[in-house]
Design an enzyme around this catalytic site. Structure first.
Site, PDB file in Angstrom:
ATOM      1  N   CYS A  28      63.811  -1.723  24.960  1.00  8.48           N
ATOM      2  CA  CYS A  28      63.049  -2.004  26.178  1.00  8.48           C
ATOM      3  C   CYS A  28      62.435  -3.403  26.149  1.00  8.48           C
ATOM      4  O   CYS A  28      62.546  -4.169  27.109  1.00  8.48           O
ATOM      5  CB  CYS A  28      61.960  -0.958  26.377  1.00  8.48           C
ATOM      6  SG  CYS A  28      61.179  -0.430  24.847  1.00  8.48           S
ATOM      7  N   HIS A  75      55.288  -2.127  29.278  1.00  2.77           N
ATOM      8  CA  HIS A  75      55.106  -3.105  28.199  1.00  2.77           C
ATOM      9  C   HIS A  75      54.722  -4.458  28.794  1.00  2.77           C
ATOM     10  O   HIS A  75      55.167  -4.801  29.899  1.00  2.77           O
ATOM     11  CB  HIS A  75      56.416  -3.313  27.450  1.00  2.77           C
ATOM     12  CG  HIS A  75      56.844  -2.192  26.554  1.00  2.77           C
ATOM     13  ND1 HIS A  75      56.038  -1.141  26.165  1.00  2.77           N
ATOM     14  CD2 HIS A  75      58.058  -1.966  25.964  1.00  2.77           C
ATOM     15  CE1 HIS A  75      56.727  -0.328  25.367  1.00  2.77           C
ATOM     16  NE2 HIS A  75      57.957  -0.799  25.217  1.00  2.77           N
TER      17      HIS A  75
HETATM   18  C1  2RA Z   1      58.986   1.600  21.359  1.00  4.07           C
HETATM   19  N1  2RA Z   1      60.881   0.241  22.028  1.00  4.07           N
HETATM   20  O1  2RA Z   1      58.384   1.145  22.328  1.00  4.07           O
HETATM   21  C2  2RA Z   1      60.463   1.348  21.182  1.00  4.07           C
HETATM   22  C3  2RA Z   1      61.263   2.579  21.437  1.00  4.07           C
HETATM   23  N2  2RA Z   1      61.322   2.883  22.801  1.00  4.07           N
HETATM   24  O2  2RA Z   1      58.438   2.275  20.468  1.00  4.07           O
END
Ligand code: 2RA
Length: 342
Positions: free
Chosen positions: A128, A241
């Site tokens: 991601c 994120h």
């Molecule tokens: C996380 N990118 O955010 C990794 C797995 N989705 O922990």
């Protein structure tokens, strides 16, 4: 033409979003299979207003499937991807299992769609954090090659799954009631706290999550000498994120020029109001397809440096949407038949 699609990991956070997106984007589905562990088998989910029963993953369940959207973890993908491919399916795998295999395309449709044509039945969805960052970097890289990337991530609980999202809420409630916060999913309290991503550490002191950004970005950009360093942090945010990115070029890159490029970039929404001190936030990025990019500015420490900030939905563009867009690409380009089968 319509297709038989199977979602592997249908009851997880990404699986749920895959189901939603297949409906929302009217993917041409002849029939849909929802596959999960035996524990989840029997649950009823809804697709286009009709109930669909979750089936336990099995060899027979993978017969007569055209496309498998897999999001059930690396070990399940390692065990079942080949079975699905042998049965004639193309597997779009959200796990990290095969991303760095040289014969497995690692695809962000807005960045390297042409590479998907070379698949041999398996296409990997990048991590991601890598997907979100590459959407902002690729349009700039096309104009002036990026030489070095320094990124710090602020990663939501959703990256650790649906139960992790529930746990951070439970932790917050407990801490507000002066009770000990539950730590079954996360090793430490995440509510009102943050910690370096707790994926296993490599001998160089980077965690696996950080090395994913280094290695996957190089593969997607097809630039093995691209210098990337990452610090990945888990923060008490639910499903988006954020990333602080510093870029180094060979020559200066005017922030205004970067702004105008990103304002037109696919999958990106330029969001910055300097007068109001208003920039991308995970609270607003959540639920959106686009990655919000802003605070583009000259790096004061380096004449050829550029700084930017982004927030993007980890479950959507960070995982499920990117996978569905890869499926849409294969259908649109008629690339479903594998080079092996052809
Ligand atoms: C996380 N990118 O955010 C990794 C797995 N989705 O922990």
């Amino acid at each position: 033409e319509t297709y038989t699609v199977a979602i592997l990991g249908a009851t997880g956070a990404v699986g749920t979003e895959l189901l939603e997106l297949l409906q929302e984007r009217r993917f041409p589905i002849k029939s849909l299979k929802l596959l999960a562990s035996a524990r989840s088998a029997g649950k009823h989910l809804s697709f286009r207003g009709q109930p669909v029963t979750v089936e336990a993953l099995s060899q027979s369940a993978l017969e007569d499937v055209d496309i498998v959207l897999a999001s059930a973890g690396a070990s399940v993908s390692r065990e079942w991807a080949e079975v699905a491919i042998a049965a004639g399916a193309v597997v779009i795998d959200n796990s990290s299992a095969f991303r760095m295999d040289s014969d497995v395309p690692l695809i962000v449709p807005e960045v390297n769609p042409e590479v998907a044509a070379n698949h041999r039945g398996l296409i990997a969805n990048p991590n991601c954090t890598t997907i979100l960052m590459s959407l902002a970097l690729w349009p700039l890289h096309q104009v002036q090659p990026i030489r070095r990337v320094v990124v710090a991530t602020y990663q939501s609980a959703s990256g650790a799954g649906a139960r992790a999202m529930a746990e951070v809420k439970e932790q917050a409630a407990a801490m507000l009631a002066d009770q000990p916060p539950p730590t079954e999913i996360f090793p430490y309290p995440l509510a009102f706290n943050l910690f370096p991503h707790n994926s296993p550490l490599t001998e160089q002191g980077y965690c696996q999550e950080e090395m994913k950004m280094v290695n996957e970005t190089r593969k997607i950009f097809n630039q093995p000498d691209l210098r990337v360093t990452a610090t990945c942090i888990r923060v008490p945010v639910l499903r988006a994120h954020s990333e602080a990115v510093n870029l180094e070029f060979d020559t200066p890159f005017e922030p205004e020029r970067a702004r105008s490029i990103l304002a037109q970039a696919p999958g990106v929404k330029l969001l910055e109001d300097w007068q109001a001190n208003y920039f991308p936030m995970p609270f607003e990025a959540s639920g959106q397809d686009d990655v919000l990019v802003g605070r583009i500015r000259q790096d004061l420490s380096h004449p050829c440096g550029l700084e930017l900030w982004l927030s993007g939905d980890q479950i959507r563009k960070g995982a499920a949407l990117n996978a569905v867009q890869i499926a849409e690409l294969l259908v649109a380009k008629r690339w479903l038949a594998t080079a092996v089968a052809a």
